[in-house]
Write a protein that holds these residues in place. Structure first.
Motif, PDB file in Angstrom:
ATOM      1  N   THR A  47     -33.714   7.548   6.209  1.00  0.00           N
ATOM      2  CA  THR A  47     -35.054   7.837   6.925  1.00  0.00           C
ATOM      3  C   THR A  47     -35.645   8.982   6.407  1.00  0.00           C
ATOM      4  O   THR A  47     -34.976   9.962   6.094  1.00  0.00           O
ATOM      5  CB  THR A  47     -34.727   8.099   8.567  1.00  0.00           C
ATOM      6  OG1 THR A  47     -33.915   6.863   9.025  1.00  0.00           O
ATOM      7  CG2 THR A  47     -36.146   8.122   9.240  1.00  0.00           C
ATOM      8  N   GLY A  78     -43.507   7.065  17.736  1.00  0.00           N
ATOM      9  CA  GLY A  78     -43.499   6.199  16.624  1.00  0.00           C
ATOM     10  C   GLY A  78     -44.088   6.533  15.252  1.00  0.00           C
ATOM     11  O   GLY A  78     -43.886   5.885  14.454  1.00  0.00           O
ATOM     12  N   TYR A  79     -44.527   7.871  15.273  1.00  0.00           N
ATOM     13  CA  TYR A  79     -44.895   8.533  13.998  1.00  0.00           C
ATOM     14  C   TYR A  79     -44.354   9.659  13.780  1.00  0.00           C
ATOM     15  O   TYR A  79     -43.765   9.896  12.614  1.00  0.00           O
ATOM     16  CB  TYR A  79     -46.453   8.826  14.162  1.00  0.00           C
ATOM     17  CG  TYR A  79     -47.309   7.527  14.487  1.00  0.00           C
ATOM     18  CD1 TYR A  79     -48.106   6.908  13.177  1.00  0.00           C
ATOM     19  CD2 TYR A  79     -47.861   7.291  15.532  1.00  0.00           C
ATOM     20  CE1 TYR A  79     -48.762   5.845  13.158  1.00  0.00           C
ATOM     21  CE2 TYR A  79     -48.719   5.992  15.827  1.00  0.00           C
ATOM     22  CZ  TYR A  79     -49.172   5.476  14.458  1.00  0.00           C
ATOM     23  OH  TYR A  79     -50.061   4.436  14.683  1.00  0.00           O
ATOM     24  N   ILE A  97     -33.894  11.982  15.547  1.00  0.00           N
ATOM     25  CA  ILE A  97     -34.219  12.513  14.208  1.00  0.00           C
ATOM     26  C   ILE A  97     -34.644  14.038  14.373  1.00  0.00           C
ATOM     27  O   ILE A  97     -33.961  15.023  13.670  1.00  0.00           O
ATOM     28  CB  ILE A  97     -35.483  11.806  13.754  1.00  0.00           C
ATOM     29  CG1 ILE A  97     -35.110  10.373  13.361  1.00  0.00           C
ATOM     30  CG2 ILE A  97     -36.202  12.594  12.324  1.00  0.00           C
ATOM     31  CD1 ILE A  97     -36.455   9.594  12.847  1.00  0.00           C
ATOM     32  N   ALA A  98     -35.306  14.411  15.492  1.00  0.00           N
ATOM     33  CA  ALA A  98     -35.653  15.806  15.656  1.00  0.00           C
ATOM     34  C   ALA A  98     -34.300  16.592  15.921  1.00  0.00           C
ATOM     35  O   ALA A  98     -33.977  17.757  15.365  1.00  0.00           O
ATOM     36  CB  ALA A  98     -36.506  15.941  16.767  1.00  0.00           C
ATOM     37  N   THR A 125     -36.857  -1.814  15.153  1.00  0.00           N
ATOM     38  CA  THR A 125     -36.824  -0.301  14.815  1.00  0.00           C
ATOM     39  C   THR A 125     -38.214   0.151  14.333  1.00  0.00           C
ATOM     40  O   THR A 125     -39.038  -0.463  13.784  1.00  0.00           O
ATOM     41  CB  THR A 125     -35.784  -0.134  13.773  1.00  0.00           C
ATOM     42  OG1 THR A 125     -35.899   1.305  13.541  1.00  0.00           O
ATOM     43  CG2 THR A 125     -36.129  -1.020  12.616  1.00  0.00           C
ATOM     44  N   GLY A 126     -38.383   1.383  14.489  1.00  0.00           N
ATOM     45  CA  GLY A 126     -39.319   2.056  14.237  1.00  0.00           C
ATOM     46  C   GLY A 126     -39.409   2.495  12.608  1.00  0.00           C
ATOM     47  O   GLY A 126     -40.212   3.261  12.032  1.00  0.00           O
ATOM     48  N   ASP A 127     -38.012   2.604  12.307  1.00  0.00           N
ATOM     49  CA  ASP A 127     -37.780   3.095  11.003  1.00  0.00           C
ATOM     50  C   ASP A 127     -38.171   2.340   9.790  1.00  0.00           C
ATOM     51  O   ASP A 127     -38.740   1.261  10.071  1.00  0.00           O
ATOM     52  CB  ASP A 127     -36.234   3.150  11.020  1.00  0.00           C
ATOM     53  CG  ASP A 127     -35.701   4.195  10.124  1.00  0.00           C
ATOM     54  OD1 ASP A 127     -36.543   4.854   9.292  1.00  0.00           O
ATOM     55  OD2 ASP A 127     -34.728   4.660   9.985  1.00  0.00           O
ATOM     56  N   GLY A 169     -43.124  13.337  10.052  1.00  0.00           N
ATOM     57  CA  GLY A 169     -43.005  12.082  10.494  1.00  0.00           C
ATOM     58  C   GLY A 169     -43.060  11.315   9.351  1.00  0.00           C
ATOM     59  O   GLY A 169     -42.833  11.401   8.298  1.00  0.00           O
ATOM     60  N   ASN A 170     -43.200  10.038   9.668  1.00  0.00           N
ATOM     61  CA  ASN A 170     -43.281   8.855   8.672  1.00  0.00           C
ATOM     62  C   ASN A 170     -44.365   8.505   7.663  1.00  0.00           C
ATOM     63  O   ASN A 170     -45.499   9.550   7.816  1.00  0.00           O
ATOM     64  CB  ASN A 170     -42.725   7.553   9.230  1.00  0.00           C
ATOM     65  CG  ASN A 170     -43.474   7.174  10.432  1.00  0.00           C
ATOM     66  OD1 ASN A 170     -44.690   7.715  10.663  1.00  0.00           O
ATOM     67  ND2 ASN A 170     -43.004   6.122  11.411  1.00  0.00           N
ATOM     68  N   ASP A 195     -32.577  -2.148  20.030  1.00  0.00           N
ATOM     69  CA  ASP A 195     -33.007  -1.052  19.390  1.00  0.00           C
ATOM     70  C   ASP A 195     -32.321  -0.612  18.265  1.00  0.00           C
ATOM     71  O   ASP A 195     -30.757  -0.839  18.537  1.00  0.00           O
ATOM     72  CB  ASP A 195     -33.460  -0.108  20.447  1.00  0.00           C
ATOM     73  CG  ASP A 195     -34.559   1.062  19.682  1.00  0.00           C
ATOM     74  OD1 ASP A 195     -35.318   0.604  18.973  1.00  0.00           O
ATOM     75  OD2 ASP A 195     -34.278   2.333  19.961  1.00  0.00           O
ATOM     76  N   THR A 237     -31.888   2.860  16.308  1.00  0.00           N
ATOM     77  CA  THR A 237     -31.665   4.193  16.474  1.00  0.00           C
ATOM     78  C   THR A 237     -31.141   4.774  17.759  1.00  0.00           C
ATOM     79  O   THR A 237     -31.608   4.562  18.885  1.00  0.00           O
ATOM     80  CB  THR A 237     -32.962   5.118  16.020  1.00  0.00           C
ATOM     81  OG1 THR A 237     -33.565   4.514  15.068  1.00  0.00           O
ATOM     82  CG2 THR A 237     -32.450   6.608  15.829  1.00  0.00           C
ATOM     83  N   VAL A 265     -35.238   6.120  24.225  1.00  0.00           N
ATOM     84  CA  VAL A 265     -36.169   7.001  23.657  1.00  0.00           C
ATOM     85  C   VAL A 265     -37.236   6.053  23.037  1.00  0.00           C
ATOM     86  O   VAL A 265     -36.718   5.192  22.333  1.00  0.00           O
ATOM     87  CB  VAL A 265     -35.601   7.718  22.472  1.00  0.00           C
ATOM     88  CG1 VAL A 265     -36.281   8.838  21.601  1.00  0.00           C
ATOM     89  CG2 VAL A 265     -34.353   8.756  23.062  1.00  0.00           C
ATOM     90  N   ASN A 266     -38.477   6.364  23.270  1.00  0.00           N
ATOM     91  CA  ASN A 266     -39.615   5.477  22.698  1.00  0.00           C
ATOM     92  C   ASN A 266     -39.346   3.948  22.818  1.00  0.00           C
ATOM     93  O   ASN A 266     -39.945   3.276  22.276  1.00  0.00           O
ATOM     94  CB  ASN A 266     -39.607   5.564  21.300  1.00  0.00           C
ATOM     95  CG  ASN A 266     -40.074   7.013  20.780  1.00  0.00           C
ATOM     96  OD1 ASN A 266     -40.820   7.436  21.638  1.00  0.00           O
ATOM     97  ND2 ASN A 266     -40.161   7.278  19.451  1.00  0.00           N
TER      98      ASN A 266
END
Ligand code: ADP
Ligand code: MG
Length: 716
Positions: free
Chosen positions: A516, A481-482, A456-457, A559-561, A496-497, A415, A417, A611-612
């Protein structure tokens, strides 16, 4: 597993590994038993039954089995000691007092016998007292073995090592091989004795590796300090930790400043600085300052209790090699024993002129070699040692099976992040749409993110760096993921993204930047974006290079990025395949597609920060959670936990796995080939009983000593 279908028995004084394996097999075969697993290293038998009603019945029958196979063992139901801390002294006396007393008595008899045996060498051949001396020496040296085998015959336990040794030596006496009978018994006893010492020694070194349990807590009551059991401390209590003491419970520092040695848990040698506000975890060692700590978890829930539980249960998930040996042992002894019978009786009948005594002697050699002890002891010891060695390096392996499986790893999926990157983002740009103000945008976003644990948060909240009054936040939802959605001061905030914006039909700017992008919408109106960027961890690159060097075929990053960030990082790190902009569920789909190109034997490793990525962690053959210390969810979902956050620990884990396998295989090949050679030589009449005893206890001793090498973590 529910508590009331699982019980643990402590078998005090258990020293015969083959008997341990037998006990396991028989208990497993009892009606109502789902699984039974004997851990020879800590002498614990774990029994799982199908329904709670069966437990007392099964326990009764199991105790009978144990009693029949190992009459000298004292069986106790085990209270989990990570929940209730026993004092060190108790454990010590419990484990060794009986063993030691017995050892001493037996040792005295053996020494006495050995002296008498020595005397016989100085007597002339015709001496009358020679025979009586041999008999006395034999009885002294062999008394323990003879008594045990007699007891076992009464109980119908035939293929037991003591019985076989008794038959072999009495047989030798019968064919007038007196010195040999005594000598063989002596050699056997000395071998067993040394083997016992070696096994105990490695048991101790393994438990010392895992000796991270705190003994007491200094509880502050008013102005007084009281030394109490960590189990008796409640959440909210104040404890004092002096320099040199172990942190007894997880908590928050409210006064003081110090350096913590965390190597017990993380394998990390650099001390960690703590001050007011820092979290300290049970098991750390306070090195310099005096700390006042407010307790945040009861001991049973602390990280250390979880870790102890995990490592103690590790040996119940057995490696294939262990299962193979247990099965092998089941057939090996009867086969060799029956061959011995055949060898004693058939040749004298069919070969003209064959002397019964000479074939009987060959048969006796078979009996001596018929115990698979060397394998039954050394293989589990090797795996347990491997798990211990890994834990010393801050890597928790949840089962021997995972340690073994690491050797077949061919694809490693990371993963991004928090795993390959630090997960600590710097805000590099804030852009606010014309109608909005930059500071307000940041403030709203920070509020909306304040409940999220996503890196991120936490980074945005940290950058905002002002108190956040959570009374102003309502309707918070995390959109895995969002991004997030929350009402702040009555306004709806989406952060979010771009997928999040698309889903809500919010027109947003498409920018192409390295970083990001967190788009922000206020009351469904696009308000602007925040660009943050992460840094690659210092050792990610080395880790990936090393992984390739030790034979990993393919390294993948998920990645979700966004794609841009993903490709740049992958390029920098030398990753073979990247998949970006993924939702947690899509990460699982990628794993599935990777699986289709793999053979059955190859294993896929997924490394994430928990995480996720819990679904991926559990779908992978081996799920590795990184930065596990303090994160219970990651510890739960994974098979291997890397306590600190260095990807290179994965390389260490693979090296330990390979070393463990290497040593285990060495032992199997060594023990089996010596036994087979001796069986052949014995049958042909080339081997004497001396070699046979070496093939039994000598080989076992060497195998045990060899498996102790696994513990030497300096070699990794
Ligand atoms: P990764 O695979 O890199 O660990 P995740 O699956 O955790 O990423 O998240 C994927 C993407 O979802 C992130 O890159 C981000 O764009 C968005 N995201 C997830 N959580 C948050 C959050 N709390 N705030 C803003 N964006 C988020
Ligand atoms: Mg993640």
């Amino acid at each position: 597993m529910a508590e009331n279908t699982k019980k643990e028995l402590l078998l005090e004084g258990l020293c015969c590994a083959n008997c341990a394996a037998k006990i396991e097999t028989r208990v497993k075969d009892l009606p109502g038993v789902n699984n039974a697993s004997m851990n020879f290293v800590n002498k614990v038998l774990t029994i799982e039954v199908d329904i709670p009603e069966n437990i007392s019945n099964v326990m009764g029958m199991s105790k009978q089995i144990i009693n029949r196979i190992e009459p000298d063992v004292i069986v106790k139901e085990r209270v989990k000691n990570y929940k209730k801390v026993e004092s060190k002294q108790d454990i010590h006396i419990n484990q060794t007092f009986i063993d030691r007393l017995k050892e001493k008595k037996d040792l005295l008899l053996i020494i006495l016998g050995a002296i008498i045996y020595l005397i016989t060498f100085f007597l002339s051949n015709g001496s009358n007292i020679k025979l009586p001396l041999y008999i006395i020496a034999f009885l002294l040296i062999g008394s323990e073995v003879l008594v045990k085998s007699f007891k076992n015959i009464l109980k119908g336990e035939l293929f037991d090592e003591n019985f076989l040794m008794s038959i072999a030596s009495i047989g030798a006496l019968a064919i007038k091989q007196y010195p040999e009978a005594v000598g063989v018994m002596l050699f056997y006893q000395v071998g067993e004795f040394l083997q016992g010492i070696a096994v105990n020694h490695s048991r101790k070194s393994i438990s010392a590796l895992m000796d991270i349990k705190p003994d007491f807590a200094n509880l502050k009551i008013g102005t007084d300090l009281k030394k109490v059991d960590p189990n008796d401390v409640n959440v909210g209590d104040i404890i004092i930790i002096k320099p040199g003491e172990k942190v007894p419970l997880d908590g928050n520092v409210i006064d003081g400043k110090s350096l913590m040695n965390t190597s017990n848990l993380t394998g990390e040698s650099v001390p960690r600085e703590v001050e007011v506000g820092s979290t300290v975890l049970s098991g750390f060692i306070n090195t310099t300052g005096l700390l006042t700590v407010k307790v945040e978890k009861v001991f049973g829930e602390s990280s250390i209790a979880k870790i102890l539980e995990l490592t103690e249960n590790a040996s119940s998930k057995k490696a294939n090699a262990e299962n193979f040996i247990t099965k092998f042992a089941r057939y090996y002894t009867p086969i060799v024993t029956f061959s011995a019978l055949a060898l004693a009786f058939i040749p004298p009948l069919i070969i003209p002129g064959a002397a019964f005594s000479s074939w009987l002697y060959r048969a006796l050699i078979f009996l001596v070699i018929s115990c698979p002890c060397a394998l039954v002891i050394s293989v589990p010891l090797g795996f347990f040692g491997g798990i211990g060695a890994a834990s010393k390096k801050g890597i928790l392996v949840k089962g021997s099976n995972y340690l073994e499986a690491l050797n077949d790893a061919s694809i490693v999926v990371f993963d991004k992040t928090g795993t390959l990157t630090k997960g600590v983002f710097n805000v590099t740009e804030i852009f606010a749409n014309t109608k909005f103000d930059k500071n307000a945008l940041l403030q709203y976003t920070a509020f909306a993110e304040s409940y999220s644990n996503h890196p991120i948060a936490t980074s945005i909240v940290k950058y905002y760096n002002m108190p956040i009054d959570t009374n102003n936040i309502s309707n918070y939802t995390e959109l895995s993921g969002y991004g997030v959605s929350a009402d702040v001061n009555g306004k709806n905030i989406l952060a979010g993204n771009s997928k999040l914006m698309d889903n809500n039909n919010i027109q947003h700017i498409n920018i192409d930047s390295f970083g990001t992008i967190i788009h922000v919408a206020i009351d469904k109106v696009y308000a602007g974006y925040i660009i943050i960027s992460d840094e690659i961890k210092d050792d990610s690159k080395v880790a990936i290079k090393e992984l390739k060097k030790i034979g990993i075929k393919k390294i993948v990053m998920l990645t979700g990025d966004n794609k841009k960030v993903a490709t740049i990082i992958a390029e920098k790190l030398g990753i073979d395949e990247v998949y970006s902009e993924l939702l947690p569920q899509q990460k699982v789909e990628i794993l599935e597609s990777l699986y289709t190109n793999m053979s059955n034997k190859e294993k896929l490793l997924f490394v994430g920060d928990g995480v996720n990525d819990a679904p991926v962690l559990s779908r992978a053959d081996i799920g590795v959670a990184m930065g596990g210390l303090g994160s219970d969810a990651a510890i739960e979902a994974s098979d291997i936990v890397i306590m600190n956050d260095e990807p290179s620990k994965l390389v260490t884990a693979l090296k330990i796995a390979s070393r463990t396998k290497h040593i285990v295989v060495q032992n199997i090949v060594f023990a089996l080939s010596i036994k087979i050679i001796l069986l052949v030589f014995g049958a042909l009449g080339f081997a004497t009983m001396w070699e046979a005893v070496f093939g039994d206890v000598g080989v076992a001793l060497i195998a045990v000593l060899n498996s102790m090498r696994v513990l030497n973590v300096k070699k990794i």
